[in-house]
Design an enzyme around this catalytic site. Structure first.
Site, PDB file in Angstrom:
ATOM      1  N   LYS A 209       0.833  -1.213   0.000  1.00 36.96           N
ATOM      2  CA  LYS A 209       0.000   0.000   0.000  1.00 36.96           C
ATOM      3  C   LYS A 209       0.866   1.261   0.000  1.00 36.96           C
ATOM      4  O   LYS A 209       0.551   2.248  -0.669  1.00 36.96           O
ATOM      5  CB  LYS A 209      -0.922  -0.009   1.221  1.00 36.96           C
ATOM      6  CG  LYS A 209      -1.978  -1.105   1.127  1.00 36.96           C
ATOM      7  CD  LYS A 209      -2.639  -1.331   2.465  1.00 36.96           C
ATOM      8  CE  LYS A 209      -3.758  -2.356   2.366  1.00 36.96           C
ATOM      9  NZ  LYS A 209      -4.219  -2.795   3.693  1.00 36.96           N
ATOM     10  N   GLY A 306     -13.151  -4.442   4.761  1.00 38.57           N
ATOM     11  CA  GLY A 306     -14.562  -4.824   4.917  1.00 38.57           C
ATOM     12  C   GLY A 306     -15.233  -4.788   3.556  1.00 38.57           C
ATOM     13  O   GLY A 306     -14.896  -3.944   2.719  1.00 38.57           O
TER      14      GLY A 306
HETATM   15  N1  LIG Z   1     -11.839  -8.065   1.689  1.00 43.99           N
HETATM   16  C1  LIG Z   1     -11.464  -6.833   1.988  1.00 43.99           C
HETATM   17  O1  LIG Z   1     -11.848  -6.282   3.030  1.00 43.99           O
HETATM   18  C2  LIG Z   1     -10.581  -6.067   1.022  1.00 43.99           C
HETATM   19  C3  LIG Z   1     -10.190  -4.750   1.363  1.00 43.99           C
HETATM   20  C4  LIG Z   1      -9.423  -4.005   0.462  1.00 43.99           C
HETATM   21  C5  LIG Z   1      -9.043  -4.586  -0.733  1.00 43.99           C
HETATM   22  N2  LIG Z   1      -9.411  -5.869  -1.020  1.00 43.99           N
HETATM   23  C6  LIG Z   1      -8.972  -6.433  -2.307  1.00 43.99           C
HETATM   24  O2  LIG Z   1     -10.126  -6.757  -3.068  1.00 43.99           O
HETATM   25  C7  LIG Z   1      -9.840  -7.881  -3.912  1.00 43.99           C
HETATM   26  C8  LIG Z   1     -10.880  -8.961  -3.667  1.00 43.99           C
HETATM   27  O3  LIG Z   1     -10.823  -9.372  -2.326  1.00 43.99           O
HETATM   28  P1  LIG Z   1     -11.966 -10.294  -1.662  1.00 43.99           P
HETATM   29  O4  LIG Z   1     -11.735 -10.206  -0.196  1.00 43.99           O
HETATM   30  O5  LIG Z   1     -13.300  -9.936  -2.198  1.00 43.99           O
HETATM   31  O6  LIG Z   1     -11.520 -11.743  -2.194  1.00 43.99           O
HETATM   32  P2  LIG Z   1     -12.354 -13.112  -2.103  1.00 43.99           P
HETATM   33  O7  LIG Z   1     -13.443 -13.006  -1.115  1.00 43.99           O
HETATM   34  O8  LIG Z   1     -11.339 -14.187  -1.953  1.00 43.99           O
HETATM   35  O9  LIG Z   1     -13.026 -13.251  -3.557  1.00 43.99           O
HETATM   36  C9  LIG Z   1     -12.295 -13.529  -4.718  1.00 43.99           C
HETATM   37  C10 LIG Z   1     -13.263 -13.813  -5.864  1.00 43.99           C
HETATM   38  O10 LIG Z   1     -12.472 -13.936  -7.038  1.00 43.99           O
HETATM   39  C11 LIG Z   1     -12.817 -15.137  -7.717  1.00 43.99           C
HETATM   40  N3  LIG Z   1     -11.600 -15.704  -8.315  1.00 43.99           N
HETATM   41  C12 LIG Z   1     -10.427 -16.018  -7.713  1.00 43.99           C
HETATM   42  N4  LIG Z   1      -9.552 -16.511  -8.615  1.00 43.99           N
HETATM   43  C13 LIG Z   1     -10.188 -16.482  -9.797  1.00 43.99           C
HETATM   44  C14 LIG Z   1      -9.827 -16.872 -11.110  1.00 43.99           C
HETATM   45  N5  LIG Z   1      -8.619 -17.371 -11.365  1.00 43.99           N
HETATM   46  N6  LIG Z   1     -10.726 -16.716 -12.089  1.00 43.99           N
HETATM   47  C15 LIG Z   1     -11.951 -16.227 -11.829  1.00 43.99           C
HETATM   48  N7  LIG Z   1     -12.357 -15.838 -10.615  1.00 43.99           N
HETATM   49  C16 LIG Z   1     -11.491 -15.985  -9.618  1.00 43.99           C
HETATM   50  C17 LIG Z   1     -13.352 -16.068  -6.654  1.00 43.99           C
HETATM   51  O11 LIG Z   1     -14.191 -16.975  -7.340  1.00 43.99           O
HETATM   52  P3  LIG Z   1     -14.863 -18.233  -6.621  1.00 43.99           P
HETATM   53  O12 LIG Z   1     -15.947 -17.629  -5.801  1.00 43.99           O
HETATM   54  O13 LIG Z   1     -15.401 -19.085  -7.739  1.00 43.99           O
HETATM   55  O14 LIG Z   1     -13.782 -18.874  -5.821  1.00 43.99           O
HETATM   56  C18 LIG Z   1     -14.076 -15.083  -5.742  1.00 43.99           C
HETATM   57  O15 LIG Z   1     -15.399 -14.878  -6.212  1.00 43.99           O
HETATM   58  C19 LIG Z   1      -8.395  -8.294  -3.576  1.00 43.99           C
HETATM   59  O16 LIG Z   1      -7.520  -7.673  -4.483  1.00 43.99           O
HETATM   60  C20 LIG Z   1      -8.182  -7.721  -2.189  1.00 43.99           C
HETATM   61  O17 LIG Z   1      -6.827  -7.464  -1.887  1.00 43.99           O
HETATM   62  C21 LIG Z   1     -10.178  -6.614  -0.179  1.00 43.99           C
END
Ligand SMILES: NC(=O)c1ccc[n+]([C@@H]2O[C@H](COP(=O)([O-])OP(=O)(O)OC[C@H]3O[C@@H](n4cnc5c(N)ncnc54)[C@H](OP(=O)(O)O)[C@@H]3O)[C@@H](O)[C@H]2O)c1
Length: 433
Positions: A209, A306
Protein backbone atom coordinates in the site's frame (compact mmCIF):
# COMPACT_ATOMS: atom_id res chain seq x y z
CA UNK A 1 -39.14 0.42 -20.07
CA UNK A 2 -35.77 2.10 -19.60
CA UNK A 3 -35.46 5.85 -20.09
CA UNK A 4 -33.90 6.45 -23.55
CA UNK A 5 -32.30 9.66 -22.23
CA UNK A 6 -30.28 7.76 -19.62
CA UNK A 7 -26.87 6.48 -20.71
CA UNK A 8 -26.37 2.78 -19.94
CA UNK A 9 -22.99 1.60 -18.67
CA UNK A 10 -22.33 -2.12 -18.75
CA UNK A 11 -19.84 -3.53 -16.33
CA UNK A 12 -17.96 -6.82 -16.29
CA UNK A 13 -17.29 -7.82 -12.69
CA UNK A 14 -14.34 -10.16 -12.08
CA UNK A 15 -14.76 -11.98 -8.75
CA UNK A 16 -17.79 -12.35 -6.53
CA UNK A 17 -16.19 -12.76 -3.12
CA UNK A 18 -16.31 -10.41 -0.11
CA UNK A 19 -15.85 -7.23 -2.14
CA UNK A 20 -17.30 -8.35 -5.51
CA UNK A 21 -20.65 -9.39 -4.03
CA UNK A 22 -20.81 -6.14 -2.03
CA UNK A 23 -20.17 -4.11 -5.20
CA UNK A 24 -23.04 -5.95 -6.87
CA UNK A 25 -25.41 -5.16 -3.97
CA UNK A 26 -24.27 -1.57 -3.62
CA UNK A 27 -24.76 -0.80 -7.33
CA UNK A 28 -28.27 -2.22 -7.19
CA UNK A 29 -29.20 -0.66 -3.83
CA UNK A 30 -27.87 2.77 -4.83
CA UNK A 31 -29.06 2.68 -8.46
CA UNK A 32 -31.26 5.78 -8.13
CA UNK A 33 -28.57 7.83 -6.39
CA UNK A 34 -25.90 6.73 -8.90
CA UNK A 35 -28.14 7.59 -11.86
CA UNK A 36 -28.90 10.99 -10.33
CA UNK A 37 -25.22 11.73 -9.78
CA UNK A 38 -23.87 10.44 -13.10
CA UNK A 39 -26.86 10.66 -15.43
CA UNK A 40 -26.13 7.02 -16.27
CA UNK A 41 -27.61 3.70 -15.33
CA UNK A 42 -24.95 1.21 -14.28
CA UNK A 43 -25.63 -2.39 -15.06
CA UNK A 44 -23.48 -5.36 -14.05
CA UNK A 45 -23.82 -7.44 -17.19
CA UNK A 46 -21.52 -10.38 -16.46
CA UNK A 47 -19.63 -11.76 -13.46
CA UNK A 48 -16.51 -13.94 -13.65
CA UNK A 49 -15.97 -16.68 -11.06
CA UNK A 50 -14.07 -19.96 -11.10
CA UNK A 51 -16.99 -22.28 -10.53
CA UNK A 52 -20.33 -21.23 -11.99
CA UNK A 53 -22.14 -24.26 -10.57
CA UNK A 54 -21.97 -22.78 -7.05
CA UNK A 55 -25.21 -20.91 -6.27
CA UNK A 56 -24.45 -17.27 -5.36
CA UNK A 57 -26.39 -14.89 -3.20
CA UNK A 58 -28.30 -11.97 -4.72
CA UNK A 59 -27.13 -12.10 -8.33
CA UNK A 60 -29.06 -14.22 -10.86
CA UNK A 61 -27.21 -17.35 -11.96
CA UNK A 62 -27.26 -16.40 -15.65
CA UNK A 63 -24.90 -13.45 -15.00
CA UNK A 64 -22.07 -15.78 -14.00
CA UNK A 65 -19.43 -17.06 -16.38
CA UNK A 66 -16.08 -18.79 -15.98
CA UNK A 67 -14.85 -17.54 -19.36
CA UNK A 68 -13.09 -14.19 -19.29
CA UNK A 69 -13.24 -13.82 -23.09
CA UNK A 70 -17.00 -13.81 -22.75
CA UNK A 71 -16.65 -10.58 -20.75
CA UNK A 72 -13.72 -8.78 -22.33
CA UNK A 73 -14.95 -9.41 -25.88
CA UNK A 74 -18.47 -8.20 -25.13
CA UNK A 75 -18.67 -4.89 -27.06
CA UNK A 76 -21.33 -3.53 -24.67
CA UNK A 77 -19.05 -3.90 -21.64
CA UNK A 78 -16.84 -0.84 -21.40
CA UNK A 79 -15.66 -1.07 -17.79
CA UNK A 80 -14.00 -4.04 -16.09
CA UNK A 81 -14.01 -4.21 -12.29
CA UNK A 82 -11.31 -6.61 -11.09
CA UNK A 83 -11.93 -8.04 -7.60
CA UNK A 84 -10.11 -11.35 -7.81
CA UNK A 85 -6.83 -10.28 -6.21
CA UNK A 86 -3.27 -11.56 -6.74
CA UNK A 87 -1.11 -11.34 -9.84
CA UNK A 88 -2.23 -14.35 -11.90
CA UNK A 89 -4.61 -14.15 -13.75
CA UNK A 90 -5.57 -10.59 -12.69
CA UNK A 91 -2.61 -9.02 -14.51
CA UNK A 92 -3.50 -10.67 -17.83
CA UNK A 93 -7.17 -9.83 -17.43
CA UNK A 94 -6.52 -6.15 -16.68
CA UNK A 95 -3.89 -5.84 -19.42
CA UNK A 96 -6.22 -7.27 -22.03
CA UNK A 97 -9.10 -5.02 -20.90
CA UNK A 98 -6.88 -1.93 -21.21
CA UNK A 99 -5.54 -3.16 -24.56
CA UNK A 100 -9.12 -3.18 -25.80
CA UNK A 101 -9.62 0.39 -24.56
CA UNK A 102 -11.88 -0.57 -21.63
CA UNK A 103 -11.67 1.29 -18.33
CA UNK A 104 -10.55 -0.71 -15.31
CA UNK A 105 -11.33 -0.42 -11.61
CA UNK A 106 -9.37 -2.64 -9.23
CA UNK A 107 -8.75 -3.09 -5.50
CA UNK A 108 -5.65 -5.18 -6.10
CA UNK A 109 -2.72 -3.77 -4.08
CA UNK A 110 -0.39 -6.71 -4.82
CA UNK A 111 -0.78 -6.18 -8.54
CA UNK A 112 -0.48 -2.38 -8.50
CA UNK A 113 2.56 -2.41 -6.24
CA UNK A 114 4.35 -4.72 -8.69
CA UNK A 115 2.93 -3.93 -12.13
CA UNK A 116 1.30 -0.54 -11.58
CA UNK A 117 3.71 1.48 -13.70
CA UNK A 118 3.22 -0.82 -16.71
CA UNK A 119 -0.58 -0.73 -16.33
CA UNK A 120 -0.72 3.08 -15.94
CA UNK A 121 1.34 3.48 -19.10
CA UNK A 122 -0.83 1.01 -20.99
CA UNK A 123 -4.00 2.85 -19.95
CA UNK A 124 -2.48 6.11 -21.16
CA UNK A 125 -1.44 4.64 -24.51
CA UNK A 126 -4.92 3.29 -25.04
CA UNK A 127 -6.61 6.53 -23.94
CA UNK A 128 -8.46 4.87 -21.09
CA UNK A 129 -8.41 4.88 -17.28
CA UNK A 130 -7.38 2.61 -14.45
CA UNK A 131 -8.68 3.52 -10.99
CA UNK A 132 -7.74 1.79 -7.76
CA UNK A 133 -9.06 3.71 -4.74
CA UNK A 134 -9.92 0.52 -2.81
CA UNK A 135 -6.37 -0.84 -3.07
CA UNK A 136 -5.24 1.35 -0.16
CA UNK A 137 -7.08 2.05 3.11
CA UNK A 138 -10.48 0.58 2.15
CA UNK A 139 -13.20 3.21 2.26
CA UNK A 140 -10.86 6.18 2.82
CA UNK A 141 -10.58 8.22 -0.41
CA UNK A 142 -6.86 8.81 -0.10
CA UNK A 143 -5.90 8.02 -3.72
CA UNK A 144 -8.44 10.48 -5.12
CA UNK A 145 -7.28 13.16 -2.69
CA UNK A 146 -3.64 12.54 -3.65
CA UNK A 147 -4.18 12.45 -7.40
CA UNK A 148 -6.62 15.36 -7.61
CA UNK A 149 -6.64 17.61 -4.57
CA UNK A 150 -2.96 17.51 -3.59
CA UNK A 151 -1.37 18.33 -6.92
CA UNK A 152 -0.17 21.72 -5.65
CA UNK A 153 0.36 20.66 -2.04
CA UNK A 154 4.14 20.23 -2.43
CA UNK A 155 3.96 17.04 -0.37
CA UNK A 156 6.91 16.14 1.80
CA UNK A 157 5.62 13.01 3.50
CA UNK A 158 2.75 10.55 3.56
CA UNK A 159 2.52 8.25 6.53
CA UNK A 160 0.07 6.38 8.65
CA UNK A 161 -1.63 3.17 9.65
CA UNK A 162 -2.56 1.28 6.50
CA UNK A 163 -3.04 -2.24 7.82
CA UNK A 164 -6.13 -2.90 9.94
CA UNK A 165 -5.16 -6.41 11.05
CA UNK A 166 -1.93 -5.36 12.76
CA UNK A 167 -3.58 -2.29 14.23
CA UNK A 168 -6.30 -4.50 15.67
CA UNK A 169 -3.68 -6.85 17.20
CA UNK A 170 -1.64 -3.99 18.69
CA UNK A 171 -4.79 -2.32 20.04
CA UNK A 172 -5.86 -5.61 21.68
CA UNK A 173 -2.40 -6.09 23.22
CA UNK A 174 -2.54 -2.58 24.62
CA UNK A 175 -6.16 -2.74 25.78
CA UNK A 176 -6.08 -6.15 27.46
CA UNK A 177 -2.39 -6.82 28.09
CA UNK A 178 -2.71 -9.89 25.82
CA UNK A 179 0.40 -11.62 24.44
CA UNK A 180 1.03 -11.26 20.71
CA UNK A 181 -0.04 -14.86 19.89
CA UNK A 182 -3.30 -14.52 21.86
CA UNK A 183 -4.16 -11.18 20.27
CA UNK A 184 -3.49 -12.71 16.84
CA UNK A 185 -5.72 -15.69 17.67
CA UNK A 186 -8.51 -13.27 18.72
CA UNK A 187 -8.09 -11.30 15.50
CA UNK A 188 -8.46 -14.55 13.53
CA UNK A 189 -11.47 -15.64 15.56
CA UNK A 190 -13.24 -12.30 14.99
CA UNK A 191 -12.45 -12.21 11.27
CA UNK A 192 -9.90 -9.37 11.43
CA UNK A 193 -7.03 -11.64 10.38
CA UNK A 194 -6.85 -14.39 7.79
CA UNK A 195 -5.96 -17.99 8.71
CA UNK A 196 -2.57 -17.31 7.10
CA UNK A 197 -1.81 -13.81 8.43
CA UNK A 198 1.75 -13.63 7.08
CA UNK A 199 1.16 -10.80 4.57
CA UNK A 200 -0.33 -8.59 7.28
CA UNK A 201 1.89 -9.25 10.27
CA UNK A 202 5.12 -9.23 8.25
CA UNK A 203 4.32 -5.69 7.08
CA UNK A 204 4.20 -6.78 3.43
CA UNK A 205 0.57 -5.77 2.94
CA UNK A 206 1.35 -2.32 4.34
CA UNK A 207 4.48 -2.15 2.14
CA UNK A 208 2.39 -2.78 -1.00
CA UNK A 209 0.00 0.00 0.00
CA UNK A 210 2.86 2.39 0.78
CA UNK A 211 4.43 1.68 -2.63
CA UNK A 212 1.13 2.74 -4.25
CA UNK A 213 0.69 5.81 -2.02
CA UNK A 214 4.29 6.94 -2.56
CA UNK A 215 4.00 6.57 -6.35
CA UNK A 216 0.85 8.68 -6.46
CA UNK A 217 1.99 11.25 -3.91
CA UNK A 218 5.42 11.87 -5.37
CA UNK A 219 4.86 10.91 -9.03
CA UNK A 220 7.72 8.46 -9.06
CA UNK A 221 7.83 4.72 -9.56
CA UNK A 222 7.95 2.96 -6.19
CA UNK A 223 7.46 -0.80 -6.23
CA UNK A 224 6.95 -3.33 -3.47
CA UNK A 225 10.62 -4.36 -3.56
CA UNK A 226 11.67 -0.75 -2.91
CA UNK A 227 9.90 -0.75 0.46
CA UNK A 228 11.84 -2.23 3.38
CA UNK A 229 9.50 -3.61 6.00
CA UNK A 230 9.58 -4.81 9.57
CA UNK A 231 6.42 -6.48 10.86
CA UNK A 232 4.95 -6.77 14.32
CA UNK A 233 6.02 -10.37 15.08
CA UNK A 234 8.76 -9.13 17.39
CA UNK A 235 6.53 -6.87 19.48
CA UNK A 236 5.98 -8.35 22.93
CA UNK A 237 3.44 -7.45 25.59
CA UNK A 238 6.40 -6.06 27.56
CA UNK A 239 7.12 -3.50 24.79
CA UNK A 240 3.46 -2.51 24.85
CA UNK A 241 3.44 -2.13 28.60
CA UNK A 242 6.69 -0.11 28.68
CA UNK A 243 5.31 2.09 25.90
CA UNK A 244 2.23 2.70 28.03
CA UNK A 245 4.32 3.70 31.01
CA UNK A 246 6.13 6.17 28.72
CA UNK A 247 2.68 7.51 27.70
CA UNK A 248 3.09 6.13 24.19
CA UNK A 249 1.36 3.65 21.88
CA UNK A 250 2.93 1.11 19.53
CA UNK A 251 1.66 1.32 15.93
CA UNK A 252 2.72 -0.27 12.66
CA UNK A 253 3.50 2.74 10.47
CA UNK A 254 3.99 3.09 6.75
CA UNK A 255 6.18 6.10 6.00
CA UNK A 256 7.00 7.67 2.64
CA UNK A 257 9.21 10.71 2.93
CA UNK A 258 11.12 13.07 0.67
CA UNK A 259 14.67 13.96 1.67
CA UNK A 260 15.41 16.82 -0.73
CA UNK A 261 14.94 15.06 -4.06
CA UNK A 262 15.26 11.52 -2.76
CA UNK A 263 12.52 9.29 -1.48
CA UNK A 264 12.46 6.81 1.37
CA UNK A 265 9.55 4.42 1.86
CA UNK A 266 9.42 2.00 4.79
CA UNK A 267 7.12 0.06 7.09
CA UNK A 268 8.02 -0.46 10.75
CA UNK A 269 6.51 -0.58 14.24
CA UNK A 270 6.95 2.74 16.04
CA UNK A 271 6.23 4.31 19.41
CA UNK A 272 3.93 7.30 19.16
CA UNK A 273 3.19 9.85 21.86
CA UNK A 274 -0.36 9.32 23.16
CA UNK A 275 -1.41 12.81 22.05
CA UNK A 276 -0.41 12.12 18.42
CA UNK A 277 -3.65 11.75 16.38
CA UNK A 278 -2.48 8.37 15.01
CA UNK A 279 -2.14 7.01 18.55
CA UNK A 280 -5.91 7.08 18.99
CA UNK A 281 -6.64 5.22 15.72
CA UNK A 282 -7.69 1.89 17.14
CA UNK A 283 -8.95 -1.52 16.06
CA UNK A 284 -9.16 -2.24 12.35
CA UNK A 285 -9.26 1.46 11.42
CA UNK A 286 -6.73 3.06 9.09
CA UNK A 287 -5.48 6.65 9.00
CA UNK A 288 -3.17 8.47 6.64
CA UNK A 289 -1.35 11.73 7.28
CA UNK A 290 -0.46 13.95 4.32
CA UNK A 291 2.19 16.57 5.00
CA UNK A 292 3.13 19.27 2.55
CA UNK A 293 4.58 22.74 2.31
CA UNK A 294 1.27 24.19 1.10
CA UNK A 295 -1.09 22.27 3.35
CA UNK A 296 0.67 21.75 6.66
CA UNK A 297 -0.99 18.46 7.68
CA UNK A 298 -4.17 16.65 6.69
CA UNK A 299 -5.33 13.40 8.25
CA UNK A 300 -7.78 11.02 6.61
CA UNK A 301 -9.13 8.13 8.65
CA UNK A 302 -11.81 5.46 8.52
CA UNK A 303 -12.48 1.78 7.92
CA UNK A 304 -9.51 0.19 6.18
CA UNK A 305 -11.27 -2.95 4.93
CA UNK A 306 -14.56 -4.82 4.92
CA UNK A 307 -16.77 -5.87 2.03
CA UNK A 308 -19.22 -2.99 1.88
CA UNK A 309 -16.67 -0.33 2.90
CA UNK A 310 -14.25 -1.41 0.17
CA UNK A 311 -17.13 -1.72 -2.30
CA UNK A 312 -18.02 1.90 -1.61
CA UNK A 313 -14.56 2.96 -2.84
CA UNK A 314 -14.89 0.70 -5.90
CA UNK A 315 -18.28 2.18 -6.80
CA UNK A 316 -16.82 5.67 -6.27
CA UNK A 317 -14.20 4.83 -8.91
CA UNK A 318 -16.88 3.61 -11.34
CA UNK A 319 -18.77 6.87 -10.81
CA UNK A 320 -15.57 8.87 -11.44
CA UNK A 321 -15.07 7.06 -14.74
CA UNK A 322 -18.67 7.45 -15.84
CA UNK A 323 -18.91 11.07 -14.81
CA UNK A 324 -15.65 12.12 -16.48
CA UNK A 325 -15.96 15.09 -18.84
CA UNK A 326 -19.48 15.86 -17.61
CA UNK A 327 -20.56 18.58 -15.22
CA UNK A 328 -21.00 16.99 -11.80
CA UNK A 329 -24.17 16.76 -9.78
CA UNK A 330 -23.18 19.98 -8.01
CA UNK A 331 -23.49 22.07 -11.16
CA UNK A 332 -26.71 20.38 -12.23
CA UNK A 333 -29.30 21.80 -9.83
CA UNK A 334 -32.07 19.88 -11.59
CA UNK A 335 -30.52 16.64 -10.32
CA UNK A 336 -30.54 17.78 -6.69
CA UNK A 337 -32.86 16.25 -4.14
CA UNK A 338 -35.31 18.42 -2.25
CA UNK A 339 -34.71 17.26 1.28
CA UNK A 340 -36.87 18.66 4.06
CA UNK A 341 -35.10 20.18 7.04
CA UNK A 342 -34.97 18.15 10.25
CA UNK A 343 -36.04 20.40 13.14
CA UNK A 344 -33.42 21.36 15.74
CA UNK A 345 -36.02 20.55 18.41
CA UNK A 346 -35.99 16.86 17.46
CA UNK A 347 -32.22 16.45 17.41
CA UNK A 348 -31.04 14.22 20.27
CA UNK A 349 -28.03 15.62 22.11
CA UNK A 350 -26.09 15.22 25.30
CA UNK A 351 -25.61 18.33 27.45
CA UNK A 352 -23.31 19.70 30.10
CA UNK A 353 -24.80 22.38 32.37
CA UNK A 354 -23.26 24.59 35.02
CA UNK A 355 -25.85 26.19 37.32
CA UNK A 356 -25.25 28.78 40.01
CA UNK A 357 -27.80 28.21 42.77
CA UNK A 358 -28.54 29.19 46.38
CA UNK A 359 -26.60 26.96 48.73
CA UNK A 360 -29.61 25.63 50.63
CA UNK A 361 -31.24 22.23 51.14
CA UNK A 362 -33.68 20.90 48.53
CA UNK A 363 -32.41 22.92 45.54
CA UNK A 364 -30.94 19.91 43.74
CA UNK A 365 -34.14 17.91 44.34
CA UNK A 366 -36.31 20.71 42.87
CA UNK A 367 -34.12 20.94 39.79
CA UNK A 368 -33.95 17.16 39.34
CA UNK A 369 -37.74 16.98 39.59
CA UNK A 370 -38.19 19.50 36.77
CA UNK A 371 -35.73 17.65 34.55
CA UNK A 372 -37.57 14.40 35.36
CA UNK A 373 -40.90 15.95 34.37
CA UNK A 374 -39.52 16.54 30.85
CA UNK A 375 -37.87 13.13 30.57
CA UNK A 376 -34.37 14.56 30.94
CA UNK A 377 -32.17 12.17 32.87
CA UNK A 378 -29.01 13.15 34.68
CA UNK A 379 -25.88 11.10 33.99
CA UNK A 380 -23.63 12.77 36.57
CA UNK A 381 -23.66 15.68 38.93
CA UNK A 382 -21.05 17.58 40.91
CA UNK A 383 -22.08 20.03 43.63
CA UNK A 384 -19.59 22.57 44.94
CA UNK A 385 -19.99 25.31 47.52
CA UNK A 386 -18.97 28.85 46.45
CA UNK A 387 -19.62 31.04 49.52
CA UNK A 388 -23.31 31.96 49.65
CA UNK A 389 -23.89 30.13 46.38
CA UNK A 390 -23.30 26.63 45.17
CA UNK A 391 -22.43 25.41 41.72
CA UNK A 392 -24.16 22.41 40.18
CA UNK A 393 -22.34 20.84 37.27
CA UNK A 394 -24.49 18.29 35.49
CA UNK A 395 -24.09 16.02 32.46
CA UNK A 396 -27.25 14.57 30.92
CA UNK A 397 -28.07 11.43 29.00
CA UNK A 398 -28.99 12.01 25.33
CA UNK A 399 -32.31 13.84 25.11
CA UNK A 400 -34.44 15.64 22.51
CA UNK A 401 -33.31 19.25 22.46
CA UNK A 402 -36.89 20.60 22.79
CA UNK A 403 -37.45 18.65 26.04
CA UNK A 404 -34.15 19.85 27.46
CA UNK A 405 -34.90 23.46 26.57
CA UNK A 406 -38.37 23.35 28.15
CA UNK A 407 -36.93 22.00 31.39
CA UNK A 408 -34.21 24.62 31.31
CA UNK A 409 -36.69 27.50 30.77
CA UNK A 410 -38.56 26.41 33.86
CA UNK A 411 -35.36 26.00 35.89
CA UNK A 412 -34.11 29.44 34.79
CA UNK A 413 -37.24 30.95 36.38
CA UNK A 414 -36.64 29.41 39.83
CA UNK A 415 -35.73 31.98 42.52
CA UNK A 416 -32.96 29.62 43.74
CA UNK A 417 -31.17 29.83 40.39
CA UNK A 418 -28.81 32.78 40.39
CA UNK A 419 -27.57 33.05 36.81
CA UNK A 420 -28.75 32.34 33.29
CA UNK A 421 -28.16 28.60 32.63
CA UNK A 422 -25.85 28.10 29.64
CA UNK A 423 -25.79 24.50 28.47
CA UNK A 424 -23.00 23.18 26.27
CA UNK A 425 -23.47 20.13 24.04
CA UNK A 426 -21.33 17.05 24.70
CA UNK A 427 -20.20 15.38 21.46
CA UNK A 428 -18.34 12.23 20.48
CA UNK A 429 -19.74 10.09 23.26
CA UNK A 430 -20.77 7.18 21.07
CA UNK A 431 -24.53 7.74 21.02
CA UNK A 432 -26.41 7.90 17.75
CA UNK A 433 -26.64 11.56 16.79
N1 LIG B 1 -11.84 -8.06 1.69
C1 LIG B 1 -11.46 -6.83 1.99
O1 LIG B 1 -11.85 -6.28 3.03
C2 LIG B 1 -10.58 -6.07 1.02
C3 LIG B 1 -10.19 -4.75 1.36
C4 LIG B 1 -9.42 -4.01 0.46
C5 LIG B 1 -9.04 -4.59 -0.73
N2 LIG B 1 -9.41 -5.87 -1.02
C6 LIG B 1 -8.97 -6.43 -2.31
O2 LIG B 1 -10.13 -6.76 -3.07
C7 LIG B 1 -9.84 -7.88 -3.91
C8 LIG B 1 -10.88 -8.96 -3.67
O3 LIG B 1 -10.82 -9.37 -2.33
P1 LIG B 1 -11.97 -10.29 -1.66
O4 LIG B 1 -11.73 -10.21 -0.20
O5 LIG B 1 -13.30 -9.94 -2.20
O6 LIG B 1 -11.52 -11.74 -2.19
P2 LIG B 1 -12.35 -13.11 -2.10
O7 LIG B 1 -13.44 -13.01 -1.11
O8 LIG B 1 -11.34 -14.19 -1.95
O9 LIG B 1 -13.03 -13.25 -3.56
C9 LIG B 1 -12.29 -13.53 -4.72
C10 LIG B 1 -13.26 -13.81 -5.86
O10 LIG B 1 -12.47 -13.94 -7.04
C11 LIG B 1 -12.82 -15.14 -7.72
N3 LIG B 1 -11.60 -15.70 -8.32
C12 LIG B 1 -10.43 -16.02 -7.71
N4 LIG B 1 -9.55 -16.51 -8.61
C13 LIG B 1 -10.19 -16.48 -9.80
C14 LIG B 1 -9.83 -16.87 -11.11
N5 LIG B 1 -8.62 -17.37 -11.37
N6 LIG B 1 -10.73 -16.72 -12.09
C15 LIG B 1 -11.95 -16.23 -11.83
N7 LIG B 1 -12.36 -15.84 -10.62
C16 LIG B 1 -11.49 -15.98 -9.62
C17 LIG B 1 -13.35 -16.07 -6.65
O11 LIG B 1 -14.19 -16.97 -7.34
P3 LIG B 1 -14.86 -18.23 -6.62
O12 LIG B 1 -15.95 -17.63 -5.80
O13 LIG B 1 -15.40 -19.09 -7.74
O14 LIG B 1 -13.78 -18.87 -5.82
C18 LIG B 1 -14.08 -15.08 -5.74
O15 LIG B 1 -15.40 -14.88 -6.21
C19 LIG B 1 -8.39 -8.29 -3.58
O16 LIG B 1 -7.52 -7.67 -4.48
C20 LIG B 1 -8.18 -7.72 -2.19
O17 LIG B 1 -6.83 -7.46 -1.89
C21 LIG B 1 -10.18 -6.61 -0.18
Amino acid sequence: MSDPGVKKISIGLLGYGTVGSSVYSLINDQAVEIARTTGASINIKKILVRDISVPRQDAPQELFTDDYEDIVDDPEINTIVELIGGIVPAFDYISSALEKGKSVVTANKQLLSQKGVYLFQLAREKGTQIRFEASVAGAIPVIKVLRESMVAADLTSVYGIVNGTTNFILTEMSRTGAKYQDALANAQEWGYAESDPTEDISGKDAAAKMAILASIAFHTAVELDDVACIGIEGISSLDISYARSLDMSVKLLGVAKLYDDRINVRVYPALLKKDHPLASVSGAYNAVFLKGNSIDEIMLSGPGAGGIETASAVVGDIVSIVARDKPGVLEDISAWRELEFYPDDDVVSKFYLRLEVNDEPGVLATIAQIFGKYGVSVESVIQQGRGAHAELVMVFHPVKEASFRKALDQIAGLPEVKSQPRPIRVEGDGYDQ
